[in-house]
Design an enzyme around this catalytic site. Structure first.
Site, PDB file in Angstrom:
ATOM      1  N   ASP A 120       0.927  -1.246  -0.120  1.00 18.80           N
ATOM      2  CA  ASP A 120       0.002   0.045  -0.072  1.00 18.80           C
ATOM      3  C   ASP A 120       0.705   1.264  -0.035  1.00 18.80           C
ATOM      4  O   ASP A 120       2.150   1.093  -0.242  1.00 18.80           O
ATOM      5  CB  ASP A 120      -1.047  -0.104   1.285  1.00 18.80           C
ATOM      6  CG  ASP A 120      -0.400   0.027   2.394  1.00 18.80           C
ATOM      7  OD1 ASP A 120       0.780   0.357   2.495  1.00 18.80           O
ATOM      8  OD2 ASP A 120      -0.765  -0.427   3.464  1.00 18.80           O
ATOM      9  N   SER A 121       0.401   2.248  -0.031  1.00 23.57           N
ATOM     10  CA  SER A 121       1.078   3.628   0.088  1.00 23.57           C
ATOM     11  C   SER A 121       2.180   3.718   1.173  1.00 23.57           C
ATOM     12  O   SER A 121       3.282   4.489   0.866  1.00 23.57           O
ATOM     13  CB  SER A 121       0.564   4.957  -0.269  1.00 23.57           C
ATOM     14  OG  SER A 121      -0.533   4.860   1.055  1.00 23.57           O
TER      15      SER A 121
END
Length: 80
Positions: free
Chosen positions: A36-37
């Site tokens: 994910d980010s």
């Protein structure tokens, strides 16, 4: 393959908690490796620390695959 790819694989495996054999140049950070980010940010920071390069945020956001990151890292290291 080469030392740089091996280093990158180890960092990715450690930060994303995935098996090294799943990490190929064509592997997508998000779809294949489940990043994910936040994971991506931590990985970029680890790469910068390990290899002594700077990866601008806008460039890091363009990394779709391991190969994208590897190509950028190689180009930065060649400048040194």
């Amino acid at each position: 393959m080469d030392d740089l790819f091996d280093k990158l694989k180890k960092l990715i495996a450690e930060k994303l908690e995935v098996e090294e054999d799943k990490i190929t140049e064509s592997a997508s950070f998000r779809q294949d490796l489940g990043a994910d980010s936040l994971d991506t940010y931590e990985l970029v920071y680890a790469i910068e620390e390990e290899l002594g390069i700077t990866i601008p945020d806008e460039k890091a956001n363009e990394f779709e695959t391991v190969g994208d990151a590897l190509a950028f890292i190689k180009s930065e290291l060649e400048k040194k």
